[in-house]
Design a protein around this motif. Structure first.
Motif, PDB file in Angstrom:
ATOM      1  N   ALA B  48       0.830  -1.208   0.000  1.00 28.04           N
ATOM      2  CA  ALA B  48       0.000   0.000   0.000  1.00 28.04           C
ATOM      3  C   ALA B  48       0.865   1.258   0.000  1.00 28.04           C
ATOM      4  CB  ALA B  48      -0.919  -0.006   1.218  1.00 28.04           C
ATOM      5  N   LEU B  49       1.915   1.256   0.796  1.00 24.45           N
ATOM      6  CA  LEU B  49       2.783   2.439   0.828  1.00 24.45           C
ATOM      7  C   LEU B  49       3.492   2.636  -0.507  1.00 24.45           C
ATOM      8  CD1 LEU B  49       3.991   2.076   4.465  1.00 24.45           C
ATOM      9  CD2 LEU B  49       3.021   4.155   3.493  1.00 24.45           C
ATOM     10  N   ASP B  50       3.880   1.541  -1.129  1.00 21.03           N
ATOM     11  CA  ASP B  50       4.466   1.660  -2.470  1.00 21.03           C
ATOM     12  C   ASP B  50       3.459   2.257  -3.449  1.00 21.03           C
ATOM     13  OD1 ASP B  50       7.040   0.929  -2.177  1.00 21.03           O
ATOM     14  OD2 ASP B  50       6.793  -1.131  -2.867  1.00 21.03           O
ATOM     15  N   ALA B  51       2.217   1.796  -3.337  1.00 22.38           N
ATOM     16  CA  ALA B  51       1.176   2.286  -4.252  1.00 22.38           C
ATOM     17  C   ALA B  51       0.897   3.769  -4.015  1.00 22.38           C
ATOM     18  CB  ALA B  51      -0.101   1.464  -4.076  1.00 22.38           C
ATOM     19  N   VAL B  52       0.896   4.185  -2.761  1.00 20.87           N
ATOM     20  CA  VAL B  52       0.672   5.607  -2.470  1.00 20.87           C
ATOM     21  C   VAL B  52       1.808   6.442  -3.064  1.00 20.87           C
ATOM     22  CG1 VAL B  52       0.449   7.338  -0.648  1.00 20.87           C
ATOM     23  CG2 VAL B  52      -0.581   5.092  -0.352  1.00 20.87           C
ATOM     24  N   GLN B  53       3.012   5.957  -2.874  1.00 24.31           N
ATOM     25  CA  GLN B  53       4.179   6.652  -3.429  1.00 24.31           C
ATOM     26  C   GLN B  53       4.032   6.790  -4.950  1.00 24.31           C
ATOM     27  OE1 GLN B  53       7.909   4.794  -2.360  1.00 24.31           O
ATOM     28  NE2 GLN B  53       8.871   5.439  -4.253  1.00 24.31           N
ATOM     29  N   GLU B  54       3.701   5.690  -5.599  1.00 21.59           N
ATOM     30  CA  GLU B  54       3.588   5.706  -7.061  1.00 21.59           C
ATOM     31  C   GLU B  54       2.428   6.596  -7.510  1.00 21.59           C
ATOM     32  OE1 GLU B  54       4.323   1.865  -8.627  1.00 21.59           O
ATOM     33  OE2 GLU B  54       3.291   2.299 -10.514  1.00 21.59           O
ATOM     34  N   THR B  55       1.353   6.581  -6.743  1.00 18.41           N
ATOM     35  CA  THR B  55       0.196   7.410  -7.082  1.00 18.41           C
ATOM     36  C   THR B  55       0.576   8.888  -7.103  1.00 18.41           C
ATOM     37  OG1 THR B  55      -1.391   5.833  -6.153  1.00 18.41           O
ATOM     38  CG2 THR B  55      -2.093   8.137  -6.291  1.00 18.41           C
TER      39      THR B  55
END
Lengths: 262, 193
Positions: B48-55
């Motif tokens: 999830a944190l990776d996805a937030v970063q990428e978002t």
């Protein structure tokens, strides 16, 4: 069981979106449709379950790591350098974890020495191993953060680099009062701000990312700030400032001076 | 237009005019909800944190593509959900871990290291049992409370499809919870015996 033909009505009943008259009529209808009735029960169970879901949130450490990672990943693009691989957030966390591990090692070995067991060689070896295991030292990483931020210029940048952001406020998280002295001794000048004058009132008040510092005025009244940390000591939020040659710890609640380390 | 939407529109405009702090304000305003959506779709904290970063990196780089036809938050959710879908597609292991056999806590390592608030284990398992398209619809509707129109725009499907996915997602979730409950009771019975 794929009986979906009345699903909008069933969902509306479950959500309580019908007025009492409509609701009563709909429920009468449902009594003649066992499958619809079962579907309504499932909708109600799911909604009841979902409505009790607790909120989720990032920890301070995760948030700081996210901000740092985003800043670092945007820097190459702003410099028009071919994009580099994204840095997973947990890799960004490793140096901080290593620093925490090193701190634990230092505190642990220190107490061993006080208690008369263990020796200095062991202490040095443990600390070095903990630091090496996590990669670069925190100071070095933060210096890189600063240089990375320098390149962020898209669409057009006016970002004041002298202004520290939360990438260079050290977030220590929850610590005990006993650890505070060690934390204070480690709170040294950041490489990019070794001129204490770099931290101006304006720059600290315009911090971005994360909760604002609240005790900067109290700290500036004492002298020039060269490093800043934040922690929760036994449940109370504190701000930690290296001011000239001393370190002051203020309560975030009222900025009262809690500790001074010379 | 709500106050938040108007403020977001102003921040996007300021960012496009070169005010980088406006981007930071946008991120601060929305990162928690984006994290919540990503964690509930991915049911894994690191992912999830990776996805937030990428978002947010995508938002930064594609801000000029935001037309303003919908709310910024809707556009942001669209990017976040698509990022999560991409991550689920990339990480086949996630599907293999979707329905754990045991009741082990979700991620003890994260919990210990970070003292973090995890998804409730039963919620995590129940959500993980849904196909991603149903999961996203249920998360946006029933956990994030988005209106149907916003969900339709975020998921890029008609409103009718959203209604159907939410309905079916809830039904599957409830059935799955019943199974989990029955399984737990069965395990307790075996243990007691």
């Amino acid at each position: 069981m794929m009986h979906d033909h009345d699903f909008e009505l069933i969902a509306a009943i479950a959500e309580g979106d019908l007025d009492p008259e409509e609701q009563a009529a709909a429920e009468d209808l449902l009594t003649s449709c066992p499958v619809c009735s079962t579907d309504l029960q499932l909708q109600l169970e799911a909604l009841a379950f979902l409505r009790t879901a607790p909120p989720v949130m990032m920890t301070h450490l995760e948030r700081a790591s996210l901000h740092r990672s985003v800043t670092e990943n945007l820097a190459p693009a702003a410099r028009s350098v071919p994009s580099q691989a994204r840095v997973p957030w947990f890799q960004r966390l490793l140096p901080a974890m290593a620093a925490a591990a090193a701190l634990v090692a230092v505190v642990g070995v220190g107490s061993m020495l006080i208690n008369g067991s263990g020796d200095a060689d062991t202490a040095a070896g443990t600390t070095a191993a903990a630091t090496a295991g996590g990669g670069q030292p925190v100071e070095e990483e933060l210096a890189q953060d600063s240089s990375a931020a320098e390149g962020v210029a898209e669409p057009t940048t006016t970002m004041a680099l002298a202004a520290p952001n939360n990438s260079n406020i050290r977030e220590y998280g929850a610590i005990s009062a006993a650890e505070l002295a060690d934390i204070a001794s480690q709170l040294t000048t950041f490489p990019e701000t070794d001129d204490p004058g770099d931290y101006s009132r304006e720059s600290l008040q315009s911090l971005s990312f994360g909760p604002a510092l609240v005790c900067t005025d109290a700290a500036f009244d004492e002298g020039s700030i060269s490093a800043i940390g934040r922690a929760t000591v036994d449940g109370d939020d504190v701000e930690i400032y290296r001011i000239d040659e001393k370190v002051n710890v203020y309560s975030s609640a009222d900025c009262s001076l809690l500790h001074r380390f010379d | 237009m709500s106050f938040r939407s108007a403020e977001d529109a102003g921040l996007v405009s300021a960012f496009l005019d070169g005010d980088r702090r406006a981007f930071e304000e946008l991120m601060l305003a929305h990162e928690d909800r984006v994290f919540a959506v990503c964690l509930r779709i991915l049911t894994n904290r690191e992912a999830a944190l990776d996805a937030v970063q990428e978002t947010f990196i995508t938002v930064y780089r594609k801000a000029r593509q935001f037309s303003g036809a919908s709310a910024f938050s809707t556009w942001l959710y669209r990017i976040a959900v698509n990022t999560c879908y991409d991550q689920l597609r990339r990480d086949k292991r996630h599907q293999a871990q979707a329905l754990p056999e045991t009741n082990d806590p979700a991620d003890e390592r994260s919990e210990d290291l970070l003292g973090s608030v995890e998804l409730r284990p039963d919620l995590e398992r129940a959500l993980a049992g849904l196909a991603p398209e149903f999961r996203a619809a249920v998360v946006l509707s029933d956990l994030e409370g988005l209106p149907l129109q916003a969900i339709a725009e975020a998921l890029e499907v008609p409103i009718g499809t959203v209604k159907s996915r939410v309905f079916r997602g809830r039904r599957l979730l409830a059935e799955h919870l019943r199974n989990l409950s029955g399984s737990s009771a069965h395990q307790r019975g075996e243990h007691d015996a």
